[in-house]
Design a protein around this motif. Structure first.
Motif, mmCIF file in Angstrom:
data_model
loop_
_atom_site.group_PDB
_atom_site.id
_atom_site.type_symbol
_atom_site.label_atom_id
_atom_site.label_comp_id
_atom_site.label_asym_id
_atom_site.label_seq_id
_atom_site.Cartn_x
_atom_site.Cartn_y
_atom_site.Cartn_z
ATOM 1 N N ALA A 237 0.832 -1.209 0.000
ATOM 2 C CA ALA A 237 0.000 0.000 0.000
ATOM 3 C C ALA A 237 0.867 1.259 0.000
ATOM 4 C CB ALA A 237 -0.928 -0.003 1.207
ATOM 5 N N SER A 238 1.949 1.233 0.756
ATOM 6 C CA SER A 238 2.850 2.394 0.821
ATOM 7 C C SER A 238 3.587 2.582 -0.498
ATOM 8 C CB SER A 238 3.843 2.221 1.966
ATOM 9 O OG SER A 238 3.176 2.127 3.214
ATOM 10 N N ALA A 239 3.962 1.475 -1.136
ATOM 11 C CA ALA A 239 4.651 1.568 -2.428
ATOM 12 C C ALA A 239 3.731 2.182 -3.475
ATOM 13 C CB ALA A 239 5.116 0.176 -2.866
ATOM 14 N N ILE A 240 2.469 1.741 -3.488
ATOM 15 C CA ILE A 240 1.509 2.298 -4.449
ATOM 16 C C ILE A 240 1.305 3.781 -4.187
ATOM 17 C CG2 ILE A 240 -0.902 2.247 -5.191
ATOM 18 C CD1 ILE A 240 -0.863 -0.780 -4.661
ATOM 19 N N ALA A 241 1.210 4.170 -2.900
ATOM 20 C CA ALA A 241 0.991 5.580 -2.554
ATOM 21 C C ALA A 241 2.149 6.461 -2.996
ATOM 22 C CB ALA A 241 0.763 5.719 -1.058
ATOM 23 N N GLY A 246 -3.633 9.543 -2.661
ATOM 24 C CA GLY A 246 -5.002 9.245 -2.290
ATOM 25 C C GLY A 246 -6.052 10.049 -3.007
ATOM 26 N N HIS A 247 -5.638 10.954 -3.902
ATOM 27 C CA HIS A 247 -6.578 11.712 -4.732
ATOM 28 C C HIS A 247 -6.367 11.432 -6.221
ATOM 29 C CE1 HIS A 247 -8.194 14.058 -1.394
ATOM 30 N NE2 HIS A 247 -6.947 14.140 -0.941
ATOM 31 N N GLY A 248 -5.665 10.327 -6.527
ATOM 32 C CA GLY A 248 -5.482 9.940 -7.919
ATOM 33 C C GLY A 248 -4.454 10.752 -8.671
ATOM 34 N N ARG A 249 -3.606 11.491 -7.941
ATOM 35 C CA ARG A 249 -2.600 12.331 -8.598
ATOM 36 C C ARG A 249 -1.280 11.578 -8.717
ATOM 37 N NH1 ARG A 249 -4.941 16.766 -4.861
ATOM 38 N NH2 ARG A 249 -3.614 15.728 -3.341
ATOM 39 N N LEU A 250 -0.691 11.613 -9.912
ATOM 40 C CA LEU A 250 0.576 10.937 -10.150
ATOM 41 C C LEU A 250 1.692 11.569 -9.330
ATOM 42 C CD1 LEU A 250 0.322 10.510 -14.025
ATOM 43 C CD2 LEU A 250 -0.008 8.747 -12.293
ATOM 44 N N GLN A 251 2.492 10.738 -8.673
ATOM 45 C CA GLN A 251 3.583 11.223 -7.824
ATOM 46 C C GLN A 251 4.950 11.077 -8.481
ATOM 47 O OE1 GLN A 251 2.725 12.657 -4.519
ATOM 48 N NE2 GLN A 251 1.008 12.675 -5.977
ATOM 49 N N LEU A 252 5.034 10.262 -9.505
ATOM 50 C CA LEU A 252 6.300 10.027 -10.196
ATOM 51 C C LEU A 252 6.285 10.776 -11.521
ATOM 52 C CD1 LEU A 252 8.991 8.522 -10.467
ATOM 53 C CD2 LEU A 252 7.712 6.523 -11.277
ATOM 54 N N GLU A 253 7.218 11.699 -11.696
ATOM 55 C CA GLU A 253 7.211 12.561 -12.881
ATOM 56 C C GLU A 253 7.270 11.772 -14.184
ATOM 57 O OE1 GLU A 253 6.805 15.887 -13.378
ATOM 58 O OE2 GLU A 253 6.213 15.881 -11.267
ATOM 59 N N GLN A 254 8.006 10.644 -14.161
ATOM 60 C CA GLN A 254 8.146 9.866 -15.402
ATOM 61 C C GLN A 254 6.850 9.208 -15.837
ATOM 62 O OE1 GLN A 254 10.259 9.916 -12.828
ATOM 63 N NE2 GLN A 254 12.323 9.234 -13.391
ATOM 64 N N LEU A 255 5.849 9.186 -14.978
ATOM 65 C CA LEU A 255 4.550 8.633 -15.363
ATOM 66 C C LEU A 255 3.648 9.678 -16.011
ATOM 67 C CD1 LEU A 255 3.659 6.436 -12.239
ATOM 68 C CD2 LEU A 255 4.730 5.703 -14.381
ATOM 69 N N LYS A 256 4.063 10.917 -15.975
ATOM 70 C CA LYS A 256 3.240 12.000 -16.500
ATOM 71 C C LYS A 256 3.525 12.230 -17.981
ATOM 72 C CE LYS A 256 2.995 14.450 -12.063
ATOM 73 N NZ LYS A 256 3.244 15.720 -11.352
ATOM 74 N N PRO A 257 2.550 12.761 -18.726
ATOM 75 C CA PRO A 257 2.757 13.050 -20.146
ATOM 76 C C PRO A 257 3.468 14.389 -20.311
ATOM 77 C CG PRO A 257 0.547 13.687 -19.536
ATOM 78 C CD PRO A 257 1.173 13.085 -18.294
ATOM 79 N N GLY A 287 -7.902 13.434 -9.236
ATOM 80 C CA GLY A 287 -7.131 13.600 -10.455
ATOM 81 C C GLY A 287 -6.214 14.809 -10.405
ATOM 82 N N GLU A 288 -5.489 14.987 -11.479
ATOM 83 C CA GLU A 288 -4.453 16.017 -11.557
ATOM 84 C C GLU A 288 -5.019 17.421 -11.338
ATOM 85 O OE1 GLU A 288 -0.415 17.053 -12.022
ATOM 86 O OE2 GLU A 288 -1.397 15.098 -11.838
ATOM 87 N N ASP A 289 -4.328 18.199 -10.515
ATOM 88 C CA ASP A 289 -4.742 19.579 -10.253
ATOM 89 C C ASP A 289 -4.607 20.432 -11.516
ATOM 90 O OD1 ASP A 289 -5.287 19.125 -7.567
ATOM 91 O OD2 ASP A 289 -3.228 19.558 -6.952
ATOM 92 N N GLY A 290 -5.488 21.413 -11.651
ATOM 93 C CA GLY A 290 -5.371 22.394 -12.725
ATOM 94 C C GLY A 290 -5.879 21.938 -14.076
ATOM 95 N N LEU A 291 -6.508 20.767 -14.141
ATOM 96 C CA LEU A 291 -7.026 20.272 -15.401
ATOM 97 C C LEU A 291 -8.542 20.139 -15.328
ATOM 98 C CD1 LEU A 291 -4.550 17.348 -16.247
ATOM 99 C CD2 LEU A 291 -4.388 19.745 -16.918
ATOM 100 N N LEU A 303 -2.970 6.471 -13.408
ATOM 101 C CA LEU A 303 -2.499 5.196 -12.867
ATOM 102 C C LEU A 303 -3.593 4.663 -11.956
ATOM 103 C CD1 LEU A 303 -0.115 3.182 -12.728
ATOM 104 C CD2 LEU A 303 0.646 4.397 -10.670
ATOM 105 N N GLU A 304 -4.214 3.575 -12.366
ATOM 106 C CA GLU A 304 -5.336 3.019 -11.621
ATOM 107 C C GLU A 304 -4.959 1.668 -11.009
ATOM 108 O OE1 GLU A 304 -7.824 4.788 -11.106
ATOM 109 O OE2 GLU A 304 -7.816 6.258 -12.730
ATOM 110 N N VAL A 305 -5.421 1.435 -9.788
ATOM 111 C CA VAL A 305 -5.269 0.129 -9.155
ATOM 112 C C VAL A 305 -6.448 -0.738 -9.594
ATOM 113 C CG1 VAL A 305 -5.085 -1.140 -6.988
ATOM 114 C CG2 VAL A 305 -4.094 1.154 -7.176
#
Length: 463
Positions: A237-241, A246-257, A287-291, A303-305
């Motif tokens: 659970a911690s690895a996924i976080a 917890g709000h569906g926002r990507l935390q790893l920059e390389q996963l972002k477009p 989801g992502e802020d500002g969109l 990124l969905e579980v």
């Protein structure tokens, strides 16, 4: 005969009952591509139903065997004038599991059943109903033009889309010359909404990411060992976080477009994601802020579980589990670097102390789209507006995945998708259905598009 006559003929195919009779006949073929026992049904759908239907329109047809031993393909071709536009149309005759016994009022998934505005049956939305609409519209235009279309057509129907189109790239590579066209004009997936015609240019890609934590065999009493044994579920659970919060926002920059361009933002400016009463409401603060919701769904990565397991949640024991696993899915748009995704995620987790998490990526779908500057886009949007009286939603790509990259990357053809379903159609679930109101509008839209193709003296993008 005129454009209006062709559209009226298309509408009459529905009003007369002819379309629903055709659809009912096609739904009756139990073409479950995931079920090896249905291989004969896949072939029969092509040879016994579609081939005669195409031959009645003066198409030549031939069956193409799968190079990897899966379901066959049907290639139907109509040639009229070498200087006229050539359109490639794609559809798939296979469906997912019928899920018999799970439908409302115990409906039979292999029979079409009309209830008000809905017509239920497996494949009505995905994809038998959609390619049947396109075939009917071709017939209406041909009749209105006295036995002519005014353009050339190549229609490719596969029977393995629901298992990931495993050999479609090989088939299209081998048939590259035979499938040469000026435009792919196909139908799959849902519209933005039942009320708004939609044109999308491609699709997001997808990669499944398996995360596994295997610390020990069996469980150990939580009272005797709690606090001194690492818990694989907690670690997972911690690895996924660390990848998605917890709000569906990507935390790893390389996963972002890449950053959204002004061109994409402009294309989505008037697109409103508005679920109907029987569809799930959009989540607040997700989801992502500002969109906008449209930008998150059609122009961003998520990124969905998909699934998680550890211990037995139905009958939990008072024990620390020895293993935990999860399946995630990255949906990504064009421009995202995913070639070394496994290594990127593994390095990220290791850097945060999660060295015990094994990472594997499977089931890859490529992201692709037609360039937003293609002249075909405005042509198609104007044709749809002229027919329906509505400005269609033009989406850079739709949220799901289709084998669009086969057409853009292998065949090098611009792709336009005009979907005839809607988000609440229950595709891949019990109670799959189409709406008669959307079907009627779609028949007219496709007749209008095909009529307008026949009015072209030369294709928009051919030298």
């Amino acid at each position: 005969m005129t454009r209006a006559d062709a559209i009226a003929r298309a509408h009459n195919i529905l009003h007369s009952g002819e379309f629903l009779a055709e659809l009912g006949r096609r739904v009756a073929y139990q073409t479950e591509s995931q079920n090896p026992e249905k291989r004969a049904a896949l072939r029969a759908y092509l040879t016994d139903d579609l081939e005669p239907a195409f031959k009645s329109l003066d198409f030549s047809t031939r069956l193409i065997e799968s190079p990897v031993g899966k379901g066959p393909y049907l290639l139907a071709e109509y040639r009229e004038n070498a200087s006229a536009p050539t359109v490639l149309i794609y559809g798939h005759g296979d469906v997912v599991d019928g899920m018999a016994g799970e439908w409302r009022d115990n409906l039979d998934p292999w029979r079409t059943t009309q209830v008000g505005n809905r017509v239920y049956g497996r494949g009505t939305a995905d994809n038998k109903g959609q390619h049947s609409i396109n075939m009917a519209a071709l017939r209406a235009v041909r009749e209105a033009r006295g036995g002519r279309l005014g353009f050339n057509v190549k229609f490719l129907v596969e029977t393995g889309e629901e298992i990931g189109s495993p050999d479609l790239p090989q088939v299209c590579e081998k048939l590259r010359d035979e499938l040469k066209a000026d435009l792919l004009l196909a139908s799959d997936g849902p519209r933005l909404s039942a009320e708004r015609p939609t044109l999308f240019l491609g699709c997001r890609g997808g990669i499944r990411i398996h995360l596994d934590v295997n610390l020990r065999e069996g469980g150990h009493h939580s009272g005797n060992w709690g606090g001194v044994l690492a818990n694989p579920a907690t670690i997972l659970a911690s690895a996924i976080a660390s990848l998605v919060d917890g709000h569906g926002r990507l935390q790893l920059e390389q996963l972002k477009p890449p950053r959204l361009s002004n061109q994409i933002r402009a294309a989505l400016a008037d697109v409103e994601v508005k679920p109907t009463a029987d569809e799930p409401a959009l989540s607040e603060n997700w989801g992502e802020d500002g969109l906008s919701a449209a930008e998150r769904l059609y122009a961003w990565n998520t990124l969905e579980v998909l699934a998680m397991s550890s211990g037995n949640s139905a009958k939990p024991a008072n024990a620390i589990p020895g293993r935990a696993s999860a399946v995630l899915q990255l949906r990504f748009v064009v421009g995202t670097k995913v070639d070394n995704l496994t290594e990127v995620i593994r390095a990220h987790l290791h850097a945060r102390g999660f060295t015990m998490v094994d990472v594997e990526a499977t089931q890859r779908f490529a992201a692709s789209r037609t360039d937003l500057d293609s002249p075909w886009i405005n042509w198609a949007a104007e044709s749809i507006r002229k027919t329906s009286g509505k400005a269609p939603a033009v989406l850079p790509n739709f949220g799901g995945s289709l084998p669009n990259d086969v057409f853009t990357d292998i065949l090098k053809v611009p792709t336009l998708w005009v979907p005839h379903s809607y988000p609440g159609c229950s595709q891949h679930a019990p109670d799959e259905h189409i709406l008669l109101s959307v079907t009627e509008e779609a028949l007219g839209i496709m007749a209008g598009l095909f009529w307008d193709l026949g009015e072209m003296k030369h294709p928009l993008t051919r030298n």
